[in-house]
Scaffold this motif. Structure first.
Motif, PDB file in Angstrom:
ATOM      1  N   ASN A 159      -4.334 -54.672  87.100  1.00 52.59           N
ATOM      2  CA  ASN A 159      -5.769 -54.796  86.855  1.00 52.59           C
ATOM      3  C   ASN A 159      -6.130 -55.025  85.391  1.00 52.59           C
ATOM      4  O   ASN A 159      -7.223 -54.659  84.954  1.00 52.59           O
TER       5      ASN A 159
ATOM      6  N   ASP B  25      -4.613 -53.965  82.477  1.00 51.34           N
ATOM      7  CA  ASP B  25      -4.420 -52.903  81.488  1.00 51.34           C
ATOM      8  C   ASP B  25      -3.864 -53.422  80.158  1.00 51.34           C
ATOM      9  O   ASP B  25      -4.337 -53.049  79.090  1.00 51.34           O
TER      10      ASP B  25
ATOM     11  N   ASN C 254     -10.646 -50.361  81.696  1.00 50.96           N
ATOM     12  CA  ASN C 254      -9.873 -51.573  81.448  1.00 50.96           C
ATOM     13  C   ASN C 254     -10.410 -52.743  82.268  1.00 50.96           C
ATOM     14  O   ASN C 254     -10.500 -53.877  81.787  1.00 50.96           O
TER      15      ASN C 254
ATOM     16  N   MET D 267       1.233 -44.220  82.793  1.00 57.59           N
ATOM     17  CA  MET D 267       0.340 -45.322  82.432  1.00 57.59           C
ATOM     18  C   MET D 267       0.203 -45.436  80.920  1.00 57.59           C
ATOM     19  O   MET D 267       0.016 -44.435  80.218  1.00 57.59           O
TER      20      MET D 267
ATOM     21  N   LYS E  66      -9.770 -44.518  83.130  1.00 58.04           N
ATOM     22  CA  LYS E  66      -9.227 -45.476  82.167  1.00 58.04           C
ATOM     23  C   LYS E  66      -9.007 -46.829  82.833  1.00 58.04           C
ATOM     24  O   LYS E  66      -9.275 -47.883  82.231  1.00 58.04           O
ATOM     25  N   ILE E  67      -8.523 -46.826  84.070  1.00 59.42           N
ATOM     26  CA  ILE E  67      -8.321 -48.074  84.807  1.00 59.42           C
ATOM     27  C   ILE E  67      -9.647 -48.809  84.964  1.00 59.42           C
ATOM     28  O   ILE E  67      -9.734 -50.027  84.740  1.00 59.42           O
TER      29      ILE E  67
ATOM     30  N   GLU F  38      -7.753 -42.583  86.356  1.00 61.72           N
ATOM     31  CA  GLU F  38      -8.607 -43.417  87.211  1.00 61.72           C
ATOM     32  C   GLU F  38      -9.780 -43.991  86.415  1.00 61.72           C
ATOM     33  O   GLU F  38     -10.192 -45.139  86.622  1.00 61.72           O
TER      34      GLU F  38
ATOM     35  N   SER G  79      -1.391 -52.293  91.358  1.00 62.79           N
ATOM     36  CA  SER G  79      -1.354 -51.746  89.996  1.00 62.79           C
ATOM     37  C   SER G  79      -1.809 -52.746  88.940  1.00 62.79           C
ATOM     38  O   SER G  79      -1.936 -52.393  87.759  1.00 62.79           O
TER      39      SER G  79
ATOM     40  N   LYS H 109       3.666 -48.200  85.225  1.00 58.60           N
ATOM     41  CA  LYS H 109       2.499 -47.461  85.719  1.00 58.60           C
ATOM     42  C   LYS H 109       2.727 -46.825  87.089  1.00 58.60           C
ATOM     43  O   LYS H 109       2.172 -45.774  87.399  1.00 58.60           O
TER      44      LYS H 109
END
Length: 530
Positions: free
Chosen positions: A206, A208, A465, A153, A461-462, A459, A204, A35
């Protein structure tokens, strides 16, 4: 859409992913997708060492007992045995690969002591920069034979019509999307630390991988068990980084602003009690508005032994001459994750998970210090060997024709998610706080279940998740009506395994196994085995 194809796709560039890549690359075409930078991972930041029964006076059965006691007797026994039995073997493998473990003046491993270990069994490399040494050693080898794609990502896994994982969709920082097809896809994406405002985790990390696995139908478990590291360097409400448990192992004391010892009447192991106990006691003291420090005045040559922490202190204007490091607990490690068998296979065919994203069952309700890097290398080996034993079937690519819809409402900010998690699903929880969190996350349940159908920026999508994993952690914590390990509820007492269960654990190590472990220990003392 742009397409790639490989035998193996590994998502994540931490120790677990790189170790699998190292082992498979002589035989398979491997692509690693990460990522951010290939050097951004929790592994790279790991100050603590790697635990293994390599000393002449140690054996795997003692390491096993320490692991299950720290884990609240919630560990999967057979897999935990595999972890501690194979640990010394994989340490030898790392040495073979070129990892320079620290030695003492006699040429023996300079073994450290950490919380809940019955003896010194922690190997280090570069003092308090073990993770960095391991990752850099493997990167140097892997870069010669594996394609590593940075700043791309993973968005969602690709499944065929039979439910097999056949790859992953990704998007880079320029907004270009890719379909990546593979016979085997391996999640090595790490944990969930960035769901909390104070964390030891890389920015990074978080959740996913867990969120993608959930959307693909994979089983997840034990998400309520989250370990908060007791000693993050925290000053003026800001967290600056981790202060390794090895510092307490070398004699540092937890004291209040008035100089009182914090752990004296709390646990017989004092500062080296299991992490959940120490973290809760610090949390309670901070809620009383007390200042908390690590007193390092008893440690000789601190700057030599702990260069990373020394640099951290200097960059945050902490005066080491005074010998007091201000600390607070921070989210560190999740014991739960994507369910795997002992070979890393998830409940979705052709999808594997390894490292912190995986739930192997070896950590129980609370990970024993320095068992995480050990888990990474032991089960990376298991994943690689398992994949090598399989015959690759023909890969039938699936055309991706999903109608995407625009997001028609505003998402919460990352800071709002972190505040909700820390306030209500943090170190100490209750039914009231957990219900509040579940209700808040439930507002976004449609996003949790269907965000793969939305046209989202990276951003966004994060955040989706994080909403997914936050919802799953909160609901899991609400359902577990006990306090055990990293899951502590103020409305339920700590679950103490009864004597019958402890005896069952002990009986699981039959006399033949214990005798063999003791014989190996004696042989090491006599120099018969290395």
């Amino acid at each position: 859409m742009n397409c790639r194809q490989a035998d193996i796709i590994i998502i994540g560039s931490g120790l677990a992913g790189l170790m699998v890549a190292e082992m498979l690359s002589p035989h398979k075409n491997v692509i690693v997708i990460t990522k951010s930078s290939m050097k951004h991972s929790n592994s790279m930041m790991a100050q603590g060492g790697i635990a293994a029964a390599v000393d002449r006076d140690d054996n795997w059965s003692d390491h096993f007992f320490d692991t299950v006691v720290a884990g609240g007797f919630h560990n999967v026994e057979e897999v935990t045995k595999k972890l501690v039995k194979k640990g010394p073997i994989l340490i030898d493998k790392l040495i073979e690969l070129g990892v320079p473990f620290d030695k003492n003046e006699h040429g023996d491993f300079a073994l450290g002591q950490e919380g809940a270990h019955g003896r010194r069994r922690i190997l280090h490399s570069g003092g308090d920069a073990t993770g960095k040494a391991l990752v850099e050693c493997l990167l140097k080898r892997v870069l010669k034979k594996v394609s590593i794609i940075e700043y791309e990502m993973a968005i969602d896994l690709i499944l065929d019509d039979n439910g097999n994982c056949i790859g992953v969709n990704t998007r880079n920082t320029e907004g270009i999307s890719f379909c990546n097809y593979a016979n085997h896809t391996i999640l090595a994406t790490g944990g969930v630390g960035q769901l909390y405002p104070i964390t030891s985790n890389d920015e990074s990390v978080n959740g996913d991988g867990m969120a993608m696995a959930y959307r693909s139908g994979a089983e997840l478990t034990d998400l309520e068990f989250i370990q908060f590291h007791p000693t993050m360097l925290a000053k003026d409400g800001m967290a600056y980084g981790l202060v390794s448990e090895a510092v307490r192992g070398e004699g540092a004391k937890l004291i209040t602003g008035t100089g009182q010892r914090l752990m004296d009447d709390v646990h017989e192991l004092k500062e080296l009690a299991p992490r959940d106990i120490v973290a809760r006691e610090i949390h309670r003291a901070l809620e009383r508005n007390e200042q908390l420090f690590l007193d390092i005045t008893s440690i000789q040559d601190f700057e030599t032994h702990f260069p990373t922490i020394t640099s951290l202190c200097k960059s945050s204007s902490v005066d080491l001459v005074k010998g007091l490091i201000p600390i607070a607990p921070g989210a560190h490690f999740i014991m739960g994750g994507v369910c795997t068998d002992q070979y890393g296979q998830t409940t979705v065919p052709r999808l594997y998970a390894v490292g912190e994203v995986a739930h192997t069952g070896v950590h129980g309700a609370n990970r024993l210090a320095s068992n995480s890097l050990l888990e990474a290398i032991v089960f990376a080996n298991e994943v690689a060997q398992n994949i090598m034993s399989k015959l690759d079937r023909p890969l039938f690519k699936k055309a991706i024709k999903v109608q995407k819809h625009r997001l028609n409402f505003e998402l919460p900010t990352i800071e709002e998610i972190q505040h909700m998690m820390m306030t209500n699903v943090g170190i100490i929880r209750s039914q009231e706080s957990l219900e509040k969190a579940v209700d808040w996350f439930s507002r976004y349940k449609d996003i949790v279940d269907h965000n793969h159908l939305l046209e989202l920026k990276i951003e966004e999508k994060i955040i989706c998740n994080m909403l997914t994993i936050g919802y799953l952690i909160a609901t899991s914590a609400l359902l577990r009506t006990e306090s055990r390990g990293g899951h502590y509820r103020s409305d339920y007492p700590v679950t103490k395994p009864d004597q019958w269960y402890k005896k069952q654990i002990i009986r699981s190590l039959n006399r033949t196994e214990i005798k063999r472990a003791d014989q190996e220990c004696e042989q090491r003392k006599e120099g018969i085995v290395s």
